[in-house]
Write a protein that holds these residues in place. Structure first.
Motif, short mmCIF file in Angstrom:
data_model
loop_
_atom_site.label_atom_id
_atom_site.label_comp_id
_atom_site.label_asym_id
_atom_site.label_seq_id
_atom_site.Cartn_x
_atom_site.Cartn_y
_atom_site.Cartn_z
N VAL A 136 -0.75 -4.15 -7.50
CA VAL A 136 -0.30 -4.76 -6.24
C VAL A 136 0.52 -3.77 -5.41
N THR A 137 1.26 -2.88 -6.06
CA THR A 137 2.06 -1.90 -5.32
C THR A 137 1.16 -0.89 -4.62
N ILE A 138 0.19 -0.36 -5.34
CA ILE A 138 -0.76 0.59 -4.74
C ILE A 138 -1.55 -0.09 -3.63
N LEU A 139 -1.98 -1.32 -3.89
CA LEU A 139 -2.73 -2.06 -2.88
C LEU A 139 -1.90 -2.27 -1.62
N GLY A 140 -0.62 -2.59 -1.80
CA GLY A 140 0.26 -2.81 -0.65
C GLY A 140 0.38 -1.57 0.21
N PHE A 141 0.54 -0.40 -0.41
CA PHE A 141 0.66 0.84 0.36
C PHE A 141 -0.68 1.26 0.97
N VAL A 142 -1.78 1.00 0.26
CA VAL A 142 -3.09 1.35 0.79
C VAL A 142 -3.41 0.53 2.04
N LYS A 143 -3.10 -0.76 2.01
CA LYS A 143 -3.44 -1.64 3.12
C LYS A 143 -2.46 -1.54 4.29
N HIS A 144 -1.19 -1.28 3.99
CA HIS A 144 -0.18 -1.34 5.05
C HIS A 144 0.58 -0.03 5.25
#
Length: 256
Positions: A136-144
């Protein structure tokens, strides 16, 4: 000490059931040593595969029992992901569903006599929790991008309080994998240990006259706690999964 324990007739070690042992003998557990943990994790994977292979093989309009179980589990988690994290989170449904079925099968298989509860070990639950945390942390930075950091900045709070609240939010965020893993492992370990403690008093009727009163009470307690553990086995899998959905929602929609 051993002599005293034998003379009392009540020598028991409720935590022995959580000892990791080499599967083919010996005392040393290395990085690639097959153990009782790996055995029961493999059994868990095989049971999951059997359920969904057999449950989806027929795909009848009037489902069989095993197909109904597979469809119920699928629909239950699908609705959870959609309700908690939103429709845009459904693309991550396979991962969340895999986590749920692995935990719930591990918990229930651990209730079998002579089984090993893999989710009672922090090493297992910590890997699951860290996988969720990193995903979820990597996903958060990738998307935003850096906009993901707005998760920690509570814009609705008064300006003087925002830095303090931001620090609290950061600490809370990094504590997530700790609480996520300890909650599951602690609950599974505690219940099994309590059952083992009461089970040690069950054969007391063969040793002492006081067992006429203690043994029936211990059997009653074991039955009650075992029923509670059946409920806990599902609830802990549910809690782990719904928290995963909450964390995923934060990654997809970090703005307060």
């Amino acid at each position: 000490m051993a002599t005293e324990e034998q003379s009392e007739g009540l020598a028991f070690h409720p935590m022995d059931q959580f000892i990791v042992k080499p599967l083919f003998g010996g005392d040393t557990v290395g990085m690639v040593t097959p153990t009782n943990v790996t055995l029961w994790m493999a059994i868990t994977v095989l049971c999951i595969a059997a359920l969904f292979v057999l449950g989806t093989r027929g795909r009848a309009i009037v489902p069989s029992r095993i197909q109904s179980i597979a469809e119920l589990a699928y629909g239950f988690i699908h609705k959870m992901v959609e309700d908690v994290a939103g429709k845009d989170a459904l693309k991550y449904f396979p991962y969340i569903f895999t986590v749920f079925v692995f935990i719930v099968f591990s918990n229930f298989l651990g209730l079998l006599p002579a089984a090993f509860t893999t989710t009672s070990h922090i090493a297992v639950t910590a890997i699951l929790a860290m996988a969720v945390f990193l995903t979820v942390t990597i996903l958060g930075f990738v998307k935003h991008g850096m906009g993901f950091l707005s998760l920690f900045w509570i814009s609705s709070a008064p300006l003087p309080l925002r830095p303090i609240l931001a620090l609290i939010e950061v600490i809370s965020y990094f504590v997530r994998p700790v609480s996520h893993s300890i909650r599951l492992a602690g609950n599974m370990m505690a219940g099994h240990a309590v059952i083992k403690v009461f089970a040690a008093f069950a054969p007391l009727i063969l040793i002492s006259g006081i067992g006429l009163a203690v043994t029936p009470l211990s059997i009653l307690a074991i039955t009650a706690i075992y029923a509670l553990e059946v409920l806990v086995a599902f609830i802990q899998a549910y809690v782990f999964t719904i928290l995963t959905c909450v964390y995923l929602k934060d990654a997809l929609h970090p703005h307060h």
